[in-house]
Design an enzyme around this catalytic site. Structure first.
Site, PDB file in Angstrom:
ATOM      1  CD  GLU A  69      50.119 -18.101  97.383  1.00 20.76           C
ATOM      2  OE1 GLU A  69      49.700 -19.247  97.146  1.00 20.76           O
ATOM      3  OE2 GLU A  69      50.230 -17.655  98.537  1.00 20.76           O
ATOM      4  N   GLY A  70      49.852 -20.320  92.936  1.00 18.04           N
ATOM      5  CA  GLY A  70      49.529 -20.869  91.620  1.00 18.04           C
ATOM      6  C   GLY A  70      48.552 -20.003  90.827  1.00 18.04           C
ATOM      7  CG  HIS A 307      40.916 -30.756  89.493  1.00 21.58           C
ATOM      8  ND1 HIS A 307      41.109 -29.988  90.623  1.00 21.58           N
ATOM      9  CD2 HIS A 307      42.127 -30.830  88.869  1.00 21.58           C
ATOM     10  CE1 HIS A 307      42.374 -29.599  90.664  1.00 21.58           C
ATOM     11  NE2 HIS A 307      43.015 -30.094  89.631  1.00 21.58           N
ATOM     12  NE  ARG A 309      46.685 -28.450  92.793  1.00 24.83           N
ATOM     13  CZ  ARG A 309      47.963 -28.451  93.177  1.00 24.83           C
ATOM     14  NH1 ARG A 309      48.689 -29.572  93.084  1.00 24.83           N
ATOM     15  NH2 ARG A 309      48.516 -27.343  93.646  1.00 24.83           N
ATOM     16  CB  THR A 403      42.345 -22.057  93.973  1.00 26.04           C
ATOM     17  OG1 THR A 403      43.652 -22.386  93.513  1.00 26.04           O
ATOM     18  CG2 THR A 403      42.427 -21.539  95.384  1.00 26.04           C
TER      19      THR A 403
HETATM   20  N1  GDP Z   1      46.557 -28.999  83.225  1.00 26.29           N
HETATM   21  C1  GDP Z   1      46.319 -29.169  84.514  1.00 26.29           C
HETATM   22  N2  GDP Z   1      47.082 -28.513  85.424  1.00 26.29           N
HETATM   23  C2  GDP Z   1      46.797 -28.680  86.729  1.00 26.29           C
HETATM   24  C3  GDP Z   1      45.750 -29.521  87.163  1.00 26.29           C
HETATM   25  N3  GDP Z   1      45.721 -29.469  88.514  1.00 26.29           N
HETATM   26  C4  GDP Z   1      46.701 -28.626  88.893  1.00 26.29           C
HETATM   27  N4  GDP Z   1      47.364 -28.147  87.816  1.00 26.29           N
HETATM   28  C5  GDP Z   1      48.500 -27.212  87.801  1.00 26.29           C
HETATM   29  O1  GDP Z   1      48.849 -26.924  89.133  1.00 26.29           O
HETATM   30  C6  GDP Z   1      48.492 -25.590  89.469  1.00 26.29           C
HETATM   31  C7  GDP Z   1      47.799 -25.608  90.824  1.00 26.29           C
HETATM   32  O2  GDP Z   1      47.856 -24.370  91.436  1.00 26.29           O
HETATM   33  P1  GDP Z   1      46.542 -23.488  91.631  1.00 26.29           P
HETATM   34  O3  GDP Z   1      46.068 -23.094  90.301  1.00 26.29           O
HETATM   35  O4  GDP Z   1      46.877 -22.414  92.575  1.00 26.29           O
HETATM   36  O5  GDP Z   1      45.468 -24.428  92.308  1.00 26.29           O
HETATM   37  P2  GDP Z   1      45.530 -25.201  93.732  1.00 26.29           P
HETATM   38  O6  GDP Z   1      46.962 -25.235  94.176  1.00 26.29           O
HETATM   39  O7  GDP Z   1      44.967 -26.529  93.427  1.00 26.29           O
HETATM   40  O8  GDP Z   1      44.685 -24.439  94.689  1.00 26.29           O
HETATM   41  C8  GDP Z   1      47.594 -25.108  88.364  1.00 26.29           C
HETATM   42  O9  GDP Z   1      47.656 -23.748  88.152  1.00 26.29           O
HETATM   43  C9  GDP Z   1      48.103 -25.893  87.172  1.00 26.29           C
HETATM   44  O10 GDP Z   1      49.235 -25.271  86.638  1.00 26.29           O
HETATM   45  C10 GDP Z   1      44.976 -30.210  86.181  1.00 26.29           C
HETATM   46  O11 GDP Z   1      44.055 -30.953  86.481  1.00 26.29           O
HETATM   47  N5  GDP Z   1      45.304 -29.992  84.880  1.00 26.29           N
HETATM   48 MG    MG Z   2      48.011 -23.402  94.612  1.00 30.03          MG
END
Ligand code: GDP
Ligand code: MG
Ligand code: NAG
Ligand code: NAG
Ligand code: NAG
Length: 444
Positions: A69-70, A307, A309, A403
């Site tokens: 999980e992120g 944003h 993704r 998220t």
């Molecule tokens: N710096 C930066 N990191 C990002 C971005 N989008 C995703 N990430 C990275 O990818 C992870 C995505 O996991 P999470 O936070 O769980 O969000 P989700 O997977 O989009 O629901 C983030 O925690 C960041 O480490 C962004 O726009 N900028």
């Molecule tokens: Mg995630």
């Protein structure tokens, strides 16, 4: 309307789990047995240390989350655990121990140290403490008498699923369904990941089948277990007591970003986006309990916040995520519609996609730290600064069921933006029904 964001997210998470679980577990199993016997001896001594805080009646709640999980789902799980802690505190002096950050799948910047990171590097601890009593893990070690956790409860679902197809909330002591991520060492203590603290051991590990909201764990922790420190692993298994209710928002509002990250974000806004709190009508109060910006009062900086993704969101060829071309078309039309001359883009796109995006949208502004800054901020700090800048844009558009985007929505809600400028997402190129994100209003 999507009534339960948690459900939507976990569907997506299960989807991506398949890609990365194996990878992560291989790393885990190769590391978990590496602590030496020397460590065992040192740590073993401190366990019997006379300075143990045994005279206090404090009990410690620790937790961890499924490794893949992120960052932003983990922030969501913190909210669930904070709720549980509040319930526990009705009958005892419980403290929440903050699980150190590190080794997250997305934190891929090479050659920078990203392990055992305390929460204070990303969040204002005094702000968290204005909501519930929290301590960093290292404080727990110092205060509780050593790197020992008395009891670990590994949460799992029920082997038999929902009986009769009927949903009911329940929790039961059950045999472990999956292979434990903990193993016994020669002394009979349990070893595991423990956020990279190799000397940490647990005295007992058992599995608990649970389905329902976080507070269903409270009676078990209060009545069935007498251990001083209890760690709930796979804490994401339990849901919010009341998603987007007052308690949810109190905890969410207390998750104030660390000051240095806000300052860097504000500087970037001022220097590159002509955006200041004064002009943008986004006053911020260090003390979240005093902050109540009326809905619609925030104007935001003269830029579009995006944003976008990518990575695991596009590998699955999800139909709710646009191509870069589709995204840029939407960005251009939004800039025109809202008369915005600048666009700030936060994205996790890889090198190749980033180069393509730069060709398609050469005017985009991005926060790109130097290696030196990155070492200081870490990937987590950069992600927070990206979120902070998106949160201050006049108009924001994010990515479906991310998220990362959801946390930006909440930040904008706190700042007092008109919901029309916040709850927007990209549509897939051929998506039929492109349902937009739900507005969750703050309950003060
Ligand atoms: N710096 C930066 N990191 C990002 C971005 N989008 C995703 N990430 C990275 O990818 C992870 C995505 O996991 P999470 O936070 O769980 O969000 P989700 O997977 O989009 O629901 C983030 O925690 C960041 O480490 C962004 O726009 N900028
Ligand atoms: Mg995630
Ligand atoms: C907790 O204790 C009660 C009463 O002894 C028992 O009925 C229940 O099954 C226990 N629950 C768990 C999860 O151990
Ligand atoms: C481990 O914890 C379980 C559940 O609390 C308990 O029943 C069991 O006796 C404990 N085992 C040891 C060795 O303490
Ligand atoms: C910055 O914004 C202010 C008003 O918000 C405006 O008066 C000023 O001209 C802008 N500066 C630049 C360099 O665009």
């Amino acid at each position: 309307m999507a009534t339960n964001r948690g459900t939507a997210v976990s569907v997506h998470l299960h989807h991506i789990l398949g890609y990365i679980t194996v990878f992560i577990f291989v790393i885990l199993s190769s590391n978990s047995s590496s602590a030496s016997e020397d460590d065992a001896f040192r740590a073993g001594q401190s366990m019997f240390s006379p300075v143990a805080a045994a005279s206090r009646d404090v009990r410690y709640l620790l937790y961890d989350v499924n490794p893949p999980e992120g960052f932003n789902l983990r922030r969501d799980v913190y909210i669930r655990m904070a709720t549980l802690l509040k319930t526990l505190r009705k009958e005892g002096d419980w403290v929440l121990v903050l699980p150190p950050w590190g080794r997250l799948y997305h934190w891929q910047s090479p050659e920078i140290h990203q392990l055992r990171i305390p929460w204070g590097e990303f969040f204002s601890i005094t702000s968290l403490q204005a909501n519930i009593p929290v301590i960093e893990y290292e404080e727990f070690i110092a205060e509780s008498g050593g790197p020992f956790i008395d009891q670990i409860l590994v949460l799992q679902s029920y082997a038999e699923g929902w009986t009769d197809g009927k949903w009911e909330e329940k929790v039961d002591d059950r045999p472990c369904i999956e292979k434990l991520m903990y193993s016994k060492d020669k002394q009979g203590y349990y070893r595991g990941w423990f956020w990279g603290f190799e000397e940490t051991r647990a005295l007992n590990v058992t599995c608990l089948s649970a389905q329902g909201h976080a507070s269903i764990l409270a009676p078990v922790l209060q009545n069935n277990i007498t251990a001083t420190s209890v760690m709930v692993d796979r804490a994401e298994t339990v849901l919010h007591d009341h998603y987007a209710g007052k308690d949810y928002w109190d905890t969410r509002r207390s998750m104030v970003f660390a000051k240095h990250l806000r300052i860097i974000g504000d500087k970037f806004r001022a220097n590159h986006l002509n955006s200041t709190d004064k002009q943008d009508q986004t006053p911020y109060n260090e003390d979240w309990t005093q902050m109540k910006n009326p809905l619609g009062s925030a104007k935001g900086g003269p830029y579009l916040g995006v944003h976008l993704r990518r990575k695991d969101f596009i590998w699955g060829h999800r139909e709710d995520v646009p191509s870069l071309k589709g995204a840029v078309k939407k960005i251009r039309s939004l800039m025109k519609k809202h008369k915005l001359l600048q666009v700030f883009v936060a994205t996790d796109a890889d090198e190749e996609e980033l180069a393509k995006l730069k060709r398609l949208l050469p005017e985009m502004v991005r926060f790109e730290p130097s290696l030196e800054d990155l070492e200081l901020l870490k990937d987590g700090g950069v992600a927070i600064i990206d979120q902070w800048i998106c949160a201050h844009a006049r108009f924001f558009i994010g990515t479906s069921v991310s998220t990362f985007s959801f946390r930006i929505h909440e930040e904008r809600e706190i700042l007092g933006f008109d919901p029309k400028t916040t709850y927007n997402r990209f549509c897939g190129d051929v998506e039929q029904e492109c349902e937009q994100p739900t507005h969750w209003k703050i309950v003060y």
